[in-house]
Scaffold this motif. Structure first.
Motif, mmCIF file in Angstrom:
data_model
loop_
_atom_site.group_PDB
_atom_site.id
_atom_site.type_symbol
_atom_site.label_atom_id
_atom_site.label_comp_id
_atom_site.label_asym_id
_atom_site.label_seq_id
_atom_site.Cartn_x
_atom_site.Cartn_y
_atom_site.Cartn_z
ATOM 1 N N VAL A 125 8.883 -3.071 -11.054
ATOM 2 C CA VAL A 125 7.570 -3.227 -10.419
ATOM 3 C C VAL A 125 6.489 -2.892 -11.443
ATOM 4 O O VAL A 125 6.752 -2.255 -12.467
ATOM 5 N N TYR A 126 5.282 -3.306 -11.158
ATOM 6 C CA TYR A 126 4.161 -2.969 -12.028
ATOM 7 C C TYR A 126 3.744 -1.514 -11.821
ATOM 8 O O TYR A 126 3.645 -1.040 -10.690
ATOM 9 N N SER A 127 3.467 -0.836 -12.933
ATOM 10 C CA SER A 127 3.027 0.558 -12.870
ATOM 11 C C SER A 127 1.517 0.635 -12.659
ATOM 12 O O SER A 127 0.802 -0.366 -12.740
ATOM 13 N N HIS A 128 1.033 1.845 -12.437
ATOM 14 C CA HIS A 128 -0.403 2.056 -12.218
ATOM 15 C C HIS A 128 -1.220 1.838 -13.490
ATOM 16 O O HIS A 128 -2.446 1.885 -13.447
ATOM 17 N N VAL A 175 5.393 -1.830 -16.721
ATOM 18 C CA VAL A 175 6.284 -1.804 -15.563
ATOM 19 C C VAL A 175 6.990 -0.461 -15.424
ATOM 20 O O VAL A 175 7.046 0.342 -16.365
ATOM 21 N N ILE A 176 7.542 -0.275 -14.258
ATOM 22 C CA ILE A 176 8.525 0.778 -14.004
ATOM 23 C C ILE A 176 9.823 0.096 -13.615
ATOM 24 O O ILE A 176 9.833 -0.822 -12.788
ATOM 25 N N LEU A 232 -0.026 -0.343 -6.853
ATOM 26 C CA LEU A 232 0.769 -0.160 -8.071
ATOM 27 C C LEU A 232 1.496 1.185 -8.045
ATOM 28 O O LEU A 232 1.006 2.156 -7.477
ATOM 29 N N TYR A 233 2.662 1.218 -8.659
ATOM 30 C CA TYR A 233 3.568 2.366 -8.533
ATOM 31 C C TYR A 233 3.321 3.436 -9.596
ATOM 32 O O TYR A 233 2.925 3.136 -10.731
ATOM 33 N N LYS A 234 3.645 4.660 -9.216
ATOM 34 C CA LYS A 234 3.682 5.781 -10.153
ATOM 35 C C LYS A 234 5.131 6.256 -10.290
ATOM 36 O O LYS A 234 5.903 6.191 -9.327
ATOM 37 N N PRO A 259 0.826 -1.211 0.000
ATOM 38 C CA PRO A 259 0.000 0.000 0.000
ATOM 39 C C PRO A 259 0.861 1.263 0.000
ATOM 40 O O PRO A 259 2.033 1.235 0.388
ATOM 41 N N VAL A 260 0.274 2.376 -0.410
ATOM 42 C CA VAL A 260 1.029 3.612 -0.637
ATOM 43 C C VAL A 260 1.871 4.016 0.566
ATOM 44 O O VAL A 260 3.064 4.320 0.428
#
Length: 203
Positions: free
Chosen positions: A134-137, A190-191, A153-155, A109-110
């Protein structure tokens, strides 16, 4: 019992035994040595790979079954990985000791994500590296793996803000194809981030 502990209680390695393709590609480029930490490491495929490259590796996960499989895979490959049962909510980010930290598809979580990235930033030695994929948003519609919750999911700005003063060796957001066991399969969004902490690495 957490759901990851249940998920990893199989003979099969649900993400496979081979390292993440991005880690394998960039580990050869940065040529870092010394002590490595793999966080949210699951069943150990990336930690074992780093040990095969000659690093002294510690793997953190909060699934005992995943750590058991990490040790089993390390034995199969003839290397040693130190495994530690760590809940990142309670992780100790006080000792600056790591030459490299890797996080491959570690999703939280964030609030915990921010805490973890700030912790990573603190405990890498000057001159050391942080490497992550990692997986992006944008991942949700791809259905090729990862959490089905946008909050996990990451930004891109999470990395670019927190590590703004670091040397960014590599940054990418976009599509890749991943074939990693039964749970990561197909085109994914992904990022990727590789950053080097300012300062000179001391050994």
């Amino acid at each position: 019992m957490n759901h990851w502990n249940i998920r990893f209680q199989t003979e099969d390695y649900v993400y496979g035994k081979e390292p993440n393709a991005f880690l394998k590609e960039f580990q050869k480029k940065i040529k870092v040595s010394g002590e490595a930490l793999a966080i949210a490491e699951g069943e150990g495929r990336n930690a074992v790979y780093l040990a095969e490259q000659g690093m002294k590796v510690t793997a953190w996960d909060y699934a005992e079954s995943g750590l058991a499989k990490t040790n089993k895979l390390a034995d199969e490959r003839g290397v040693v990985v130190k495994t530690e049962l760590v809940d990142l909510n309670e992780a100790n980010w006080s000792e600056t000791k790591w030459d490299e930290i890797v996080c491959i598809f570690g999703h939280f979580p964030v609030e915990l994500r921010q805490k973890t990235l700030l912790g990573v930033k603190e405990v890498i030695k000057p001159g050391g590296y942080f490497l992550t994929e990692v997986y992006s948003h944008h991942q949700l519609p791809y259905k090729s793996g990862g959490p089905q919750d946008l909050d996990f999911l990451y930004k891109p700005d999470e990395f670019l803000k927190i590590f703004a003063e670091w040397r960014i060796v590599h940054f990418f957001m976009g599509e890749v194809v991943r074939q990693e066991g039964e749970l990561h399969n197909g085109v994914s969004h992904v990022i990727q981030f590789v950053g080097q902490k300012p300062g000179k690495l001391q050994h």
